[in-house]
Design a protein around this motif. Structure first.
Motif, PDB file in Angstrom:
ATOM      1  N   GLY A   1      16.478  64.015 -16.300  1.00 11.82           N
ATOM      2  CA  GLY A   1      16.050  63.672 -17.646  1.00 11.82           C
ATOM      3  C   GLY A   1      16.954  62.685 -18.358  1.00 11.82           C
ATOM      4  N   PHE A   2      17.986  62.220 -17.673  1.00 16.72           N
ATOM      5  CA  PHE A   2      18.903  61.254 -18.280  1.00 16.72           C
ATOM      6  C   PHE A   2      18.194  59.915 -18.468  1.00 16.72           C
ATOM      7  N   SER A   3      18.444  59.265 -19.603  1.00 16.37           N
ATOM      8  CA  SER A   3      17.850  57.963 -19.886  1.00 16.37           C
ATOM      9  C   SER A   3      18.953  56.917 -19.997  1.00 16.37           C
ATOM     10  N   THR A   4      18.966  55.992 -19.068  1.00 16.71           N
ATOM     11  CA  THR A   4      19.976  54.930 -19.097  1.00 16.71           C
ATOM     12  C   THR A   4      19.874  54.112 -20.375  1.00 16.71           C
ATOM     13  N   ASP A   5      18.663  53.740 -20.747  1.00 16.07           N
ATOM     14  CA  ASP A   5      18.482  52.913 -21.947  1.00 16.07           C
ATOM     15  C   ASP A   5      18.962  53.645 -23.198  1.00 16.07           C
ATOM     16  N   SER A   6      18.615  54.923 -23.301  1.00 16.56           N
ATOM     17  CA  SER A   6      19.034  55.693 -24.470  1.00 16.56           C
ATOM     18  C   SER A   6      20.553  55.833 -24.514  1.00 16.56           C
ATOM     19  N   PHE A   7      21.170  56.071 -23.363  1.00 13.39           N
ATOM     20  CA  PHE A   7      22.626  56.194 -23.292  1.00 13.39           C
ATOM     21  C   PHE A   7      23.296  54.899 -23.750  1.00 13.39           C
ATOM     22  N   ILE A   8      22.837  53.776 -23.228  1.00 11.63           N
ATOM     23  CA  ILE A   8      23.426  52.484 -23.585  1.00 11.63           C
ATOM     24  C   ILE A   8      23.257  52.210 -25.077  1.00 11.63           C
ATOM     25  N   ASN A   9      22.098  52.518 -25.612  1.00  8.50           N
ATOM     26  CA  ASN A   9      21.857  52.284 -27.041  1.00  8.50           C
ATOM     27  C   ASN A   9      22.767  53.137 -27.912  1.00  8.50           C
ATOM     28  N   LYS A  10      22.991  54.373 -27.509  1.00 11.03           N
ATOM     29  CA  LYS A  10      23.860  55.253 -28.292  1.00 11.03           C
ATOM     30  C   LYS A  10      25.323  54.822 -28.184  1.00 11.03           C
ATOM     31  N   ILE A  11      25.717  54.310 -27.017  1.00 13.37           N
ATOM     32  CA  ILE A  11      27.090  53.822 -26.863  1.00 13.37           C
ATOM     33  C   ILE A  11      27.337  52.633 -27.780  1.00 13.37           C
ATOM     34  N   PHE A  12      26.467  51.652 -27.718  1.00 10.87           N
ATOM     35  CA  PHE A  12      26.677  50.423 -28.483  1.00 10.87           C
ATOM     36  C   PHE A  12      26.012  50.524 -29.856  1.00 10.87           C
ATOM     37  N   ASP A  13      26.486  51.506 -30.629  1.00 17.36           N
ATOM     38  CA  ASP A  13      25.971  51.639 -31.987  1.00 17.36           C
ATOM     39  C   ASP A  13      26.700  50.652 -32.902  1.00 17.36           C
ATOM     40  N   GLU A  14      26.407  50.706 -34.179  1.00 15.37           N
ATOM     41  CA  GLU A  14      26.944  49.703 -35.107  1.00 15.37           C
ATOM     42  C   GLU A  14      28.457  49.807 -35.291  1.00 15.37           C
ATOM     43  N   SER A  15      29.053  50.939 -34.918  1.00 19.49           N
ATOM     44  CA  SER A  15      30.492  51.114 -35.112  1.00 19.49           C
ATOM     45  C   SER A  15      31.314  50.776 -33.872  1.00 19.49           C
ATOM     46  N   PHE A  16      30.666  50.547 -32.726  1.00 17.93           N
ATOM     47  CA  PHE A  16      31.385  50.420 -31.458  1.00 17.93           C
ATOM     48  C   PHE A  16      32.388  49.268 -31.467  1.00 17.93           C
ATOM     49  N   ASP A  17      31.989  48.105 -31.947  1.00 22.14           N
ATOM     50  CA  ASP A  17      32.864  46.927 -31.883  1.00 22.14           C
ATOM     51  C   ASP A  17      34.175  47.131 -32.631  1.00 22.14           C
ATOM     52  N   GLY A  18      34.163  47.942 -33.664  1.00 22.84           N
ATOM     53  CA  GLY A  18      35.374  48.168 -34.451  1.00 22.84           C
ATOM     54  C   GLY A  18      36.272  49.261 -33.916  1.00 22.84           C
ATOM     55  N   MET A  19      35.868  49.907 -32.836  1.00 22.13           N
ATOM     56  CA  MET A  19      36.650  51.012 -32.285  1.00 22.13           C
ATOM     57  C   MET A  19      37.775  50.512 -31.390  1.00 22.13           C
ATOM     58  N   GLU A  20      38.923  51.183 -31.473  1.00 22.77           N
ATOM     59  CA  GLU A  20      40.011  50.929 -30.543  1.00 22.77           C
ATOM     60  C   GLU A  20      39.835  51.816 -29.308  1.00 22.77           C
ATOM     61  N   LEU A  21      40.791  51.748 -28.388  1.00 22.46           N
ATOM     62  CA  LEU A  21      40.645  52.404 -27.091  1.00 22.46           C
ATOM     63  C   LEU A  21      40.350  53.895 -27.209  1.00 22.46           C
ATOM     64  N   LYS A  22      41.194  54.631 -27.939  1.00 26.03           N
ATOM     65  CA  LYS A  22      41.021  56.082 -28.004  1.00 26.03           C
ATOM     66  C   LYS A  22      39.726  56.447 -28.708  1.00 26.03           C
ATOM     67  N   ALA A  23      39.351  55.657 -29.700  1.00 24.42           N
ATOM     68  CA  ALA A  23      38.097  55.927 -30.401  1.00 24.42           C
ATOM     69  C   ALA A  23      36.906  55.704 -29.476  1.00 24.42           C
ATOM     70  N   ARG A  24      36.965  54.670 -28.653  1.00 30.10           N
ATOM     71  CA  ARG A  24      35.873  54.422 -27.704  1.00 30.10           C
ATOM     72  C   ARG A  24      35.806  55.530 -26.656  1.00 30.10           C
ATOM     73  N   MET A  25      36.957  56.027 -26.260  1.00 30.53           N
ATOM     74  CA  MET A  25      36.989  57.127 -25.302  1.00 30.53           C
ATOM     75  C   MET A  25      36.320  58.370 -25.893  1.00 30.53           C
ATOM     76  N   ALA A  26      36.692  58.701 -27.134  1.00 23.79           N
ATOM     77  CA  ALA A  26      36.102  59.864 -27.796  1.00 23.79           C
ATOM     78  C   ALA A  26      34.611  59.661 -28.034  1.00 23.79           C
ATOM     79  N   HIS A  27      34.248  58.459 -28.403  1.00 21.53           N
ATOM     80  CA  HIS A  27      32.837  58.132 -28.631  1.00 21.53           C
ATOM     81  C   HIS A  27      32.030  58.316 -27.345  1.00 21.53           C
ATOM     82  N   THR A  28      32.594  57.902 -26.227  1.00 22.84           N
ATOM     83  CA  THR A  28      31.892  58.032 -24.951  1.00 22.84           C
ATOM     84  C   THR A  28      31.661  59.493 -24.599  1.00 22.84           C
ATOM     85  N   SER A  29      32.675  60.330 -24.812  1.00 24.44           N
ATOM     86  CA  SER A  29      32.494  61.752 -24.504  1.00 24.44           C
ATOM     87  C   SER A  29      31.459  62.381 -25.435  1.00 24.44           C
TER      88      SER A  29
END
Length: 333
Positions: A33-61
């Protein structure tokens, strides 16, 4: 599969489109039931570009949590299945990109001790868990330390390393462990068991753990050095690395332990070849060292640079020049 960033890019950019796409393609074959498109869209939300390394790590989890089972024990089994699939694709061990896996365990499993411990043991063989395990040491000090002590006997070196690295009192970029800064004695079974481990990475972790301890409990490290010195070449090398802070501090017991002394020694004719430096420039200096003793002796040379802190005070940082034998009445330039 491999790294999806160049050395010139910011470290946080290990989390990029190519990485997430290939990761999602693997997960898609593991999680029903995993959706690649949905996963990618949720990863690259409006806040992603402003995140530093640890924030991106936490966001991914956090995004991964959305797609895994609500039952934490089941979710850890899904994570392990993903790791198995990644390894089958030829991904090498200890890939820093995947440190969001242990972060997931820390973030969502702190109240699920037994399942978390099982997950740590497997995940750390793929990507290091020394940061994520520390909140468990704080919340479950006795059972977690007992588990980490048991890990010192594990067949996989990364699990043995976790026992030492995860229990370091002052692990850089991680939460401190105040209990072990105050009293490192409970760590002794881990340190003694791994002191002559057959893996150099494990031994280096033990040395770093002891060096952490030396900053708050120097006598503990002095006693360790005195007790285990001479056991093997590897142990002696570990002890020397563990004592590096004490040596730089000129700790009397460690200087004596290594046969180092200020007596019958002189430093003369110091010349510093410039009066001022700009950032990025080099400082050249020279001097003479004389051993006035009637016998050969080992001399360790270091220099200190005092850096100005934000509060205006100066703080020294010590650098080693050399450690070598000087013949009687010998002068070196």
């Amino acid at each position: 599969m491999g790294n999806y960033y160049s050395m010139s890019e910011l470290f946080k950019d290990i989390y990029n489109q190519a990485f997430y796409q290939q990761f999602a393609d693997v997960v898609n074959n593991v999680i029903e039931g995993f959706s690649t498109d949905s996963f990618i869209n949720k990863i690259f939300d409006e806040s992603f570009d402003g995140m530093e390394l640890k924030a991106r790590m936490a966001h991914t989890s956090s995004v991964l949590h959305y797609f895994l089972d609500d039952d934490f024990d089941v979710a850890t089994k899904q994570i392990i299945a993903i790791i198995d699939a990644l390894e089958s694709k030829g991904l090498s061990e200890q890939s820093i990109e995947y440190m969001f896996f242990p972060h997931y365990i820390e973030q969502f499993g702190l109240d699920e001790y037994e399942s978390a411990v099982v997950a740590f043991e497997r995940i750390t063989q793929f990507t290091s868990c020394e940061f994520a395990v520390r909140p468990f040491l704080v919340k479950y000090p006795e059972p977690m330390l007992a588990q980490m002590t048991a890990w010192t006997k594990h067949t996989h070196p990364s699990v043995r390393r976790l026992a030492s690295e995860g229990s370091r009192p002052r692990l850089p970029w991680a939460m401190a462990l105040p209990a072990y800064k105050a009293n490192p004695t409970p760590l002794l079974p881990i340190l003694t068991t791994l002191r002559d481990d057959n893996d150099e990475v494990v031994r280096r972790s033990v040395a770093n753990n002891l060096n952490d301890i030396a900053k708050d409990n120097p006598d503990f490290v002095v006693n360790f050095a005195q007790q285990y010195s001479g056991e093997s070449v590897n142990t002696d090398k570990l002890i020397k690395h563990a004592c590096r802070t004490l040596l730089k501090q000129g700790h009397p017991a460690i200087l004596s332990f290594y046969g180092l002394s200020y007596e019958h020694l002189s430093v003369d004719n110091l010349v510093v070849e410039c009066d001022a430096l700009h950032i990025g420039e080099s400082l050249a200096f020279k001097f003479d060292v004389t051993n006035h003793d009637v016998k050969s002796r080992k001399i360790r040379l270091e220099y200190a640079i005092h850096y100005r802190k934000k509060n205006g005070q100066l703080a020294p940082k010590v650098f080693k020049i050399s450690e070598r034998d000087y013949a009687a009445s010998c002068t070196r330039h």
